[in-house]
Motif scaffolding. Structure first.
Motif, short mmCIF file in Angstrom:
data_model
loop_
_atom_site.label_atom_id
_atom_site.label_comp_id
_atom_site.label_asym_id
_atom_site.label_seq_id
_atom_site.Cartn_x
_atom_site.Cartn_y
_atom_site.Cartn_z
N ALA A 203 16.32 -10.97 -3.19
CA ALA A 203 16.64 -9.63 -2.69
C ALA A 203 15.45 -8.68 -2.84
CB ALA A 203 17.84 -9.07 -3.44
N MET A 204 14.73 -8.81 -3.95
CA MET A 204 13.56 -7.95 -4.16
C MET A 204 12.47 -8.25 -3.15
SD MET A 204 13.53 -8.03 -8.36
CE MET A 204 12.21 -6.83 -8.61
N LEU A 205 12.27 -9.55 -2.86
CA LEU A 205 11.27 -9.93 -1.86
C LEU A 205 11.66 -9.41 -0.48
CD1 LEU A 205 10.65 -13.65 -2.95
CD2 LEU A 205 9.03 -11.74 -3.20
N ALA A 206 12.94 -9.55 -0.13
CA ALA A 206 13.42 -9.12 1.18
C ALA A 206 13.21 -7.62 1.39
CB ALA A 206 14.90 -9.47 1.33
N LYS A 207 13.33 -6.87 0.32
CA LYS A 207 13.12 -5.42 0.40
C LYS A 207 11.70 -5.11 0.86
CE LYS A 207 14.32 -1.07 -0.71
NZ LYS A 207 15.43 -0.33 -0.08
N HIS A 208 10.77 -6.03 0.64
CA HIS A 208 9.36 -5.83 0.99
C HIS A 208 8.90 -6.78 2.10
CE1 HIS A 208 8.54 -3.02 -2.34
NE2 HIS A 208 9.52 -3.68 -2.93
N GLY A 209 9.87 -7.27 2.89
CA GLY A 209 9.54 -8.07 4.05
C GLY A 209 9.12 -9.49 3.77
N LEU A 210 9.44 -10.00 2.58
CA LEU A 210 9.09 -11.37 2.22
C LEU A 210 10.36 -12.21 2.04
CD1 LEU A 210 6.32 -10.71 -0.49
CD2 LEU A 210 6.00 -11.13 1.97
#
Length: 314
Positions: A144-151
């Protein structure tokens, strides 16, 4: 005057002849070895707050940290220290557990990198190795943290480092770790002259949640000793917030050789502001948001109704 004296003596003798009220026994299973996360519990024991509420509490450190909630569910212990997200997965799997109190009311989990690594944001983790201890919730947090930054998880390499979080980071085995408790690992790294930088899940796309909670068996909630336990915990919390230095001395007196060290003192400083000031209080919205998040992450099939697994005891 003589009659008054005899009456006083007679009353005292009668009181002494009465059997002392037996204290209610409670078996409390911790989630791990004793540490400042358990501050209110240990202070309640050492300062006599449990005893003042007619409780005889046996505090047990588990050999296997996964067992305490299961033992409570099986009726073999009264209360266990658990984690909000883990409880939500446990009840979705059918365990008869209910949250009755909160110890630490903010997340402690974090993604940590070395300060000198040059990694300044979650986006900088692209192409990096990330260590973890337990797959499931921790890896879902990271996703979820990665997705927040487009990863996505495909942009990083996950490495199972078991429980060796700080050492694997300091040695260069990995570039970052997920599952590091911000009140411990960061202080441990400072003491080793390898300062770290933390990224907090609740600031990067993950709902805020209670880190440490207390759970009891769903079929034993009518037992009044559970409410007495929470009352003692409230008293201990008030005491340690008002008298943190004296409370620290009470805490380390539980196991002086193990607890009285610099890492625990630093962790104590960082943990106190995160303790639940109202251990009974339940934030319904917080639990609901996390349940929905976990369902989206594939950690649970269904969102269990909150009333089935969390309540605020009178």
């Amino acid at each position: 005057m003589k009659n008054s004296t005899w009456f006083t003596l007679l009353t005292a003798l009668l009181l002494l002849s009465q059997p002392l009220q037996a204290k209610e026994k409670i078996t409390l299973l911790l989630d791990w070895f004793v540490n400042p996360d358990h501050a209110a519990l240990i202070v309640a024991q050492q300062k006599g707050f449990f005893a003042a509420h007619d409780l005889d509490v046996e505090i047990i450190e588990p050999a296997d940290p996964s067992m305490p909630p299961k033992l409570v569910a099986a009726g073999q212990a009264d209360i266990a220290v658990d984690y909000q997200p883990q409880l939500q997965m446990q009840v979705s799997e059918g365990l008869p557990l209910v949250r009755i109190g909160t110890l630490v009311s903010t997340p402690l989990n974090s993604v940590v990198v070395l300060e000198k690594s040059g990694i300044q944001s979650i986006a900088d983790l692209k192409g990096k190795k990330i260590g973890y201890s337990v797959s499931g919730f921790e890896t879902s947090l990271l996703k979820a943290m990665l997705a927040k930054h487009g990863l996505s998880e495909k942009d990083v390499e996950m490495v199972n480092v078991n429980w060796s979080l700080s050492p694997s980071l300091i040695s260069g085995q990995v570039d970052a770790v997920i599952g590091a408790f911000r009140n411990f690992e960061l202080n441990q790294m400072d003491l080793e002259k390898q300062p770290g930088l933390a990224f907090y899940p609740e600031e990067h796309g993950v709902p805020a949640y209670d880190e440490l909670i207390l759970v009891a068996n769903k079929n034993r909630l009518a037992d009044k000793k559970l409410s007495a336990f929470l009352s003692a915990l409230e008293d201990a919390t008030i005491y340690l917030i008002n008298h943190p230095e004296q409370a620290w001395q009470d805490f380390v007196s539980y196991k002086p050789l193990e607890l009285d060290n610099e890492l625990n003192r630093l962790a104590w400083r960082d943990t106190l502001p995160r303790l639940s000031l109202r251990p009974r209080a339940l934030d319904n919205q917080r639990y609901q948001k996390m349940a929905e998040f976990m369902q989206r992450q594939g950690l649970m099939k269904n969102v269990v109704p909150l009333a089935d697994y969390a309540l605020q005891l009178p």
